[in-house]
Design an enzyme around this catalytic site. Structure first.
Site, PDB file in Angstrom:
ATOM      1  N   HIS A 386      -8.407  -1.236   0.505  1.00 57.81           N
ATOM      2  CA  HIS A 386      -9.564  -1.797  -0.213  1.00 57.81           C
ATOM      3  C   HIS A 386     -10.874  -1.402   0.479  1.00 57.81           C
ATOM      4  O   HIS A 386     -10.962  -0.362   1.102  1.00 57.81           O
ATOM      5  CB  HIS A 386      -9.406  -3.306  -0.377  1.00 57.81           C
ATOM      6  CG  HIS A 386      -8.098  -3.681  -1.013  1.00 57.81           C
ATOM      7  ND1 HIS A 386      -7.878  -3.622  -2.368  1.00 57.81           N
ATOM      8  CD2 HIS A 386      -6.916  -4.087  -0.462  1.00 57.81           C
ATOM      9  CE1 HIS A 386      -6.644  -3.989  -2.636  1.00 57.81           C
ATOM     10  NE2 HIS A 386      -6.021  -4.271  -1.488  1.00 57.81           N
ATOM     11  N   GLU A 400      -9.422  -9.518   1.991  1.00 57.91           N
ATOM     12  CA  GLU A 400      -8.412  -8.572   2.461  1.00 57.91           C
ATOM     13  C   GLU A 400      -9.044  -7.334   3.104  1.00 57.91           C
ATOM     14  O   GLU A 400      -8.575  -6.837   4.128  1.00 57.91           O
ATOM     15  CB  GLU A 400      -7.514  -8.151   1.301  1.00 57.91           C
ATOM     16  CG  GLU A 400      -6.387  -7.207   1.706  1.00 57.91           C
ATOM     17  CD  GLU A 400      -5.504  -6.805   0.543  1.00 57.91           C
ATOM     18  OE1 GLU A 400      -4.581  -6.007   0.758  1.00 57.91           O
ATOM     19  OE2 GLU A 400      -5.744  -7.292  -0.587  1.00 57.91           O
ATOM     20  N   HIS A 453      -2.445  -3.463   4.543  1.00 57.13           N
ATOM     21  CA  HIS A 453      -2.870  -4.400   3.504  1.00 57.13           C
ATOM     22  C   HIS A 453      -2.506  -5.833   3.896  1.00 57.13           C
ATOM     23  O   HIS A 453      -1.795  -6.061   4.875  1.00 57.13           O
ATOM     24  CB  HIS A 453      -2.196  -4.065   2.168  1.00 57.13           C
ATOM     25  CG  HIS A 453      -2.699  -2.808   1.541  1.00 57.13           C
ATOM     26  ND1 HIS A 453      -3.581  -2.793   0.496  1.00 57.13           N
ATOM     27  CD2 HIS A 453      -2.450  -1.508   1.854  1.00 57.13           C
ATOM     28  CE1 HIS A 453      -3.863  -1.547   0.167  1.00 57.13           C
ATOM     29  NE2 HIS A 453      -3.191  -0.734   0.983  1.00 57.13           N
ATOM     30  N   GLU A 522       2.245  -4.717   4.547  1.00 54.97           N
ATOM     31  CA  GLU A 522       1.644  -5.989   4.120  1.00 54.97           C
ATOM     32  C   GLU A 522       1.759  -6.953   5.294  1.00 54.97           C
ATOM     33  O   GLU A 522       2.832  -7.460   5.601  1.00 54.97           O
ATOM     34  CB  GLU A 522       2.358  -6.551   2.886  1.00 54.97           C
ATOM     35  CG  GLU A 522       2.214  -5.711   1.632  1.00 54.97           C
ATOM     36  CD  GLU A 522       0.875  -5.909   0.926  1.00 54.97           C
ATOM     37  OE1 GLU A 522       0.002  -6.594   1.493  1.00 54.97           O
ATOM     38  OE2 GLU A 522       0.727  -5.385  -0.188  1.00 54.97           O
TER      39      GLU A 522
END
Length: 561
Positions: A386, A400, A453, A522
């Site tokens: 992101h 995030e 992430h 993640e």
């Protein structure tokens, strides 16, 4: 292999709400310091019409979240509602509030409602789903199309408004096929959506790609309003009816056939038409002289170190036990990706991919690594997920994009200390597109790619997981990516003390389109208060970076580099 939804627009970008009584001049868009140049047109359109304005310091603050009061104000200005301050129907909206007039006008028009207890919650952040409801009502978007998002159930309450918003060309969600309906919306995002609602020239096209087409293999197949026999039948399909499949989960497929849309049991679908009955009679086979043998029970063996047994066919069901590597189980019934099994006194459901026909080797086999580069040089691309106008998941006071960058920069430092050349896709709050991230990795001749992430879901979901892209042929890159994912996952769970959600296949653009060993990590769930507390702390960010670094070093050692 099922395809994921792809979209023509790389990201649902940006929306600005402006509250308050300050107004700028008609050409204020050019004067505001923090509006990205490529959005000047849409945002300037709203400013020039006195729908919104900047702050006294000539900033726009596009990444700030929007409150319900701010949203009502901007919508009210956009459609010309009466904004005169006055008493409202809500006990928590004061008469002298900047938004009182717009809130009351919108309430009287049926555009907004309260929480059922006489309150409006004006200072609460508005979510993407609430934004969809507000805009579709205010601008009277009623048309629905063939729209599907992975995180918006077609049988849920959020679907209708999000479908209408997408069909109208106002928003198309995210590149990974999600809409993130429960994430707070930013000022930049909200403003862009209002500009699109007011001016058709700004609207965008939703390109829908389904999993594929199938044919009904039952004489008559009920189409239901939800994924299960307890949901109401809303229609039926005949044998060989052609359907478009949008998603398959836990044995149920969401399909469309003309105007009929709903859920069917996936076991009654097949890729080819059912052959027609022969036109001439077929001589029936002779009766067997001896009775057929009794069918042996289906036996399988567990192929992972620890396999959770659940009370139902899905990860949302509770864990009732666990099975160890090579445990023998009897399969009673299989539905989609899940099987009902019996192992001694333990009965429940497990995921099929963790079962195999034969006893597994004493030690699980790992792929033979490809030889290291002749020059011995190690080059790795680290991707902080992101960034910029794409904040990613937002929950528990965290964005995030901030978490991923903080951890990525730490990983960079640790890898460089080991003499490894590190390429970063971003080192600040910028947003390289997914295609640009892949290009950076390819152009640098990186041998490895790691994308970082943080997850989001319900508040109860927690833990760490690592993804790799599994090709149909299971080539060397796929196998080595799985091995890297396993090394990182092992280190990450131990360091973060999070739930182990395992190594998984994921069809994410950045690991699918790269040409080198690639994984997506993640770290944890921002929507879970315990995971979020860890990801907010320097201690655990350091721990996460050290774990990812050690996993990479373990991988390089395994390859002999």
């Amino acid at each position: 292999m099922a395809k994921h939804l792809r979209f023509s627009v790389s990201l649902m970008m940006a929306f600005v709400v402006m509250l308050g009584t300050l107004h700028t001049e008609a050409n204020a868009a050019a004067k505001l310091k923090d509006i990205p140049e490529k959005y000047q047109k849409e945002i300037g359109y709203l400013i020039d019409r006195d729908v919104l304005s900047g702050y006294p310091d000539q900033t726009f603050r596009p990444n700030n979240n929007v409150t319900r009061a701010e949203a009502a104000t901007l919508i009210g200005k956009a459609i010309g509602l009466n904004g005169e301050k006055r008493k409202t129907s809500f006990s928590d909206v004061k008469k002298d509030s900047f938004a009182s007039g717009y809130i009351q006008s919108a309430f009287e028009k049926g555009i907004i409602s309260g929480d059922g207890a006489g309150k409006f919650r004006p200072e609460s952040k508005i979510t993407r789903w609430e934004m969809s409801v507000l805009i579709t009502k205010a601008f009277q978007f009623t048309k629905e199309g063939d729209v599907f998002y992975k995180d918006v159930s077609p049988s849920g309450k959020q679907y209708a408004a999000i479908n209408k918003l997408t069909t109208a060309g106002i928003s198309v969600g995210y590149p990974d096929g999600t809409f993130k309906p429960n994430t707070a919306i930013t000022r930049a995002e909200f403003a862009l959506l209002v500009a699109r609602s007011l001016n058709e020239e700004f609207r965008i096209v939703f390109e829908h790609n389904s999993i594929g087409e199938s044919y009904v293999n039952a004489t008559s197949l009920n189409v239901r309003s939800g994924p299960g026999t307890n949901y109401q039948a809303i229609g039926s399909l005949k044998q060989n009816a052609k359907v478009t499949v949008h998603e398959i989960s836990n044995g149920w497929a969401y399909i469309s056939a003309g105007s009929l849309k709903g859920y069917v049991s996936a076991k009654y679908l097949q890729q080819e038409e059912v052959p027609k009955e022969p036109e001439t009679p077929v001589t029936p086979p002779k009766e067997p002289e001896t009775p057929p043998a009794v069918q042996e029970p289906v036996v399988r063996y567990v192929n992972v170190d620890s396999l959770n047994v659940r009370s139902g066919p899905g990860v949302n069901y509770g864990v009732i036990g666990a099975l160890t590597y090579n445990t023998k189980v009897t399969v009673n019934e299989t539905t989609g990706d899940w099987s009902s099994i019996t192992a001694g006194n333990l009965k429940g459901y497990v995921n099929n991919k963790y079962l195999q026909k034969d006893v597994a080797p004493t030690q699980p086999e790992t792929p033979t690594p490809t030889p290291p580069p002749a020059n011995g040089k190690k080059i790795i691309t680290i991707d902080a997920g992101h960034g910029g106008t794409d904040p990613g998941a937002i929950a528990n006071g965290l964005n995030e994009k901030d978490v991923t960058l903080a951890v990525a920069l730490r990983v960079e430092k640790l890898l460089k200390e080991q003499g490894i050349e590190v390429i970063m896709t971003r080192r600040d709050d910028s947003y390289p597109t997914l295609t640009q991230r892949v290009k950076i990795a390819k152009d640098s001749n990186s041998d490895t790619f790691v994308s970082i992430h943080a997850n989001s879901a319900t508040a109860s979901a927690s833990g760490s997981e690592t993804y790799y892209y599994k090709t149909a042929s299971g080539d060397t890159r796929s196998k080595e990516s799985q091995q890297l994912a396993a090394f990182i996952q092992k280190q990450l769970v131990a360091a973060m003390k999070t739930a182990d959600r395992g190594v998984k296949h994921g069809d994410f653009h950045v690991i699918r389109e790269t040409t080198m060993t690639a994984v997506l990590v993640e770290l944890g769930f921002l929507t879970n208060k315990d995971d979020a507390a860890k990801l907010a702390s320097d201690q655990y960010r350091d721990a996460a970076a050290a774990a990812i670094t050690q996993g990479i070093l373990d991988y390089y050692a395994w390859k002999g580099m």
